[in-house]
Design an enzyme around this catalytic site. Structure first.
Site, PDB file in Angstrom:
ATOM      1  CB  SER A 126      20.875  30.044  32.192  1.00 36.56           C
ATOM      2  OG  SER A 126      19.649  29.636  33.313  1.00 36.56           O
ATOM      3  CB  THR A 180      22.136  28.314  38.978  1.00 32.38           C
ATOM      4  OG1 THR A 180      23.767  29.120  38.154  1.00 32.38           O
ATOM      5  CG2 THR A 180      23.248  27.671  39.813  1.00 32.38           C
ATOM      6  CB  THR A 235      24.263  26.610  36.348  1.00 29.31           C
ATOM      7  OG1 THR A 235      24.367  27.605  35.469  1.00 29.31           O
ATOM      8  CG2 THR A 235      25.597  26.666  36.785  1.00 29.31           C
ATOM      9  NE  ARG A 246      32.464  31.512  35.544  1.00 33.37           N
ATOM     10  CZ  ARG A 246      31.164  31.275  36.520  1.00 33.37           C
ATOM     11  NH1 ARG A 246      31.097  30.453  35.298  1.00 33.37           N
ATOM     12  NH2 ARG A 246      31.735  31.901  36.753  1.00 33.37           N
ATOM     13  N   GLY A 270      32.455  28.568  37.631  1.00 35.89           N
ATOM     14  CA  GLY A 270      31.821  29.256  38.499  1.00 35.89           C
ATOM     15  C   GLY A 270      31.407  28.601  40.040  1.00 35.89           C
ATOM     16  CG  ASP A 271      28.257  30.197  42.587  1.00 35.24           C
ATOM     17  OD1 ASP A 271      28.473  30.204  41.234  1.00 35.24           O
ATOM     18  OD2 ASP A 271      27.289  30.185  42.911  1.00 35.24           O
ATOM     19  CB  THR A 298      21.270  32.554  41.284  1.00 34.79           C
ATOM     20  OG1 THR A 298      21.501  32.205  39.504  1.00 34.79           O
ATOM     21  CG2 THR A 298      20.807  33.473  41.877  1.00 34.79           C
ATOM     22  N   GLY A 299      24.029  34.268  40.412  1.00 31.64           N
ATOM     23  CA  GLY A 299      24.466  34.844  39.641  1.00 31.64           C
ATOM     24  C   GLY A 299      26.377  35.369  39.300  1.00 31.64           C
TER      25      GLY A 299
HETATM   26  N1  ASP Z   1      25.863  31.746  39.766  1.00 26.97           N
HETATM   27  C1  ASP Z   1      26.381  31.240  38.092  1.00 26.97           C
HETATM   28  C2  ASP Z   1      27.851  31.101  37.588  1.00 26.97           C
HETATM   29  O1  ASP Z   1      28.793  31.161  38.487  1.00 26.97           O
HETATM   30  C3  ASP Z   1      25.653  31.636  37.258  1.00 26.97           C
HETATM   31  C4  ASP Z   1      24.567  32.631  37.440  1.00 26.97           C
HETATM   32  O2  ASP Z   1      23.895  31.552  38.355  1.00 26.97           O
HETATM   33  O3  ASP Z   1      24.008  33.996  37.029  1.00 26.97           O
HETATM   34  O4  ASP Z   1      28.335  30.051  36.624  1.00 26.97           O
END
Ligand code: ASP
Length: 326
Positions: free
Chosen positions: A80, A182, A200, A210, A212-213, A233-234
């Site tokens: 990941s 992440t 990540t 796309r 992410g954060d 994360t998430g």
């Molecule tokens: N935060 C990451 C994203 O949205 C993914 C993760 O950390 O699970 O890309």
């Protein structure tokens, strides 16, 4: 009042005053717990150990966080982050990363292809350009101009999983099934300076393009050297919606402990999910935070998130406390 009673009352008062003085003194004078480094998930243990080599030698937190997360970026078994990360739905591995130092210098790359260490490209954006964020082809061109080498990041394992996914092509970014994660790392060095890094491959089988954060300063990572640092994360979309790590740091600025700040930020996201009628059970968010005293905290939406902490007492993996019980 007898002399004896008077004496007892006065000595009681003196003892209370002394206790108050000691508490205040301890708050002000107790030495900060530094150096210290924190990172998200189990792979944080090996990343912390790498960062610790720098921190234990009076090195800079910025160098420690970069080197720490690079270890995970280079590991093809961590699916990941970085090399070996799961691809998007077009079979392309695209990486997001950002870095922030004690002087509010920031650098970030998003949707970067073919470069194993996006965190180092983010650092180069920070140190060698007038900008703070480069994306897509522009980020790749910049990386190549800086001597980074283009390579194939899609390992046979990730390619196999993607081909399997294509059979249904259903995008279901579920909680704790490890199709995303992440490495976010925050550190306080022996000079008392904070820095952070976040990297990540994002959500597996996301739409091409796309973001992410994780590469967004204030969402996936935020550092304020006066106050503290936080990383996330998430489900990145939910973290962006509340400017998650900026929120955590601002809550610490208002006097909250790192733990309380993480809890309040997760609760804020939870309330929003409820208001938006989103199934909270399908979401996971985790924050970790560190303040200038070396105190730390972490909180997540539901069970399953863990984080690693390395200070002078050792390197340990801790299960994050969580909001949704049962
Ligand atoms: N935060 C990451 C994203 O949205 C993914 C993760 O950390 O699970 O890309």
């Amino acid at each position: 009042m007898t002399n004896r009673r008077k004496f007892l009352r006065l000595s009681g008062l003196a003892a209370s005053l002394l206790a108050i003085k000691c508490t205040v003194k301890n708050n002000i004078d107790s030495p900060p717990n530094q150096p210290i480094v924190l990172s998200t998930w189990k792979f944080g243990i090996q990343a912390n150990a790498e960062a610790w080599k720098i921190l234990a030698n009076q090195g800079r937190a910025l160098d420690a966080v970069e080197k720490g997360v690079m270890l995970v970026e280079a590991d093809p078994n961590e699916r990941s982050v970085g090399y070996g990360g799961r691809p998007d739905r077009d079979g392309i591995v695209t990486l997001d990363a950002c870095i922030m130092d004690e002087n509010a210098n920031i650098g970030s790359v998003a949707c970067l292809e073919n470069i194993k260490h996006p965190i180092s490209v983010a650092r180069a954006v920070m140190e060698k350009t007038h900008h703070v964020m480069l994306v897509g082809k522009g980020a790749l061109d910049f990386a190549l101009s800086q001597g980074f080498v283009a390579e194939n990041l899609l390992t046979p394992e990730s390619e196999k999983e993607w081909k399997e996914w294509l059979k249904t092509s259903q995008y279901l970014p579920k909680v704790n099934i490890e199709n995303h994660d992440t490495i976010g790392m925050i550190a306080l060095d022996s000079q008392g300076n904070l820095s952070g890094a976040c990297t990540t491959s994002g959500m597996a089988f996301k739409m091409h393009g796309r973001v992410g954060d994780s590469p967004i300063i204030g969402a996936g990572l935020f550092v304020d050297n006066e106050v503290g640092a936080a990383t996330a994360t998430g489900h990145g979309e939910e973290v962006i919606r509340v400017a998650g790590t900026h929120l955590v740091v601002e809550l610490m600025r208002q006097g909250k402990s790192p733990q309380m700040a993480c809890e309040e930020a997760v609760k804020r996201i939870h309330q929003q999910l409820i208001r938006r009628k989103v199934d909270v059970k399908e979401k996971q968010i985790g924050f970790i935070a560190l303040n200038k005293k070396g105190e730390y905290g972490a909180y997540c939406l539901q069970e399953g998130f863990n984080f690693a902490v390395h200070d002078r007492s050792g390197n340990q993996l801790i299960d994050g406390k969580y909001l949704l019980k049962g």
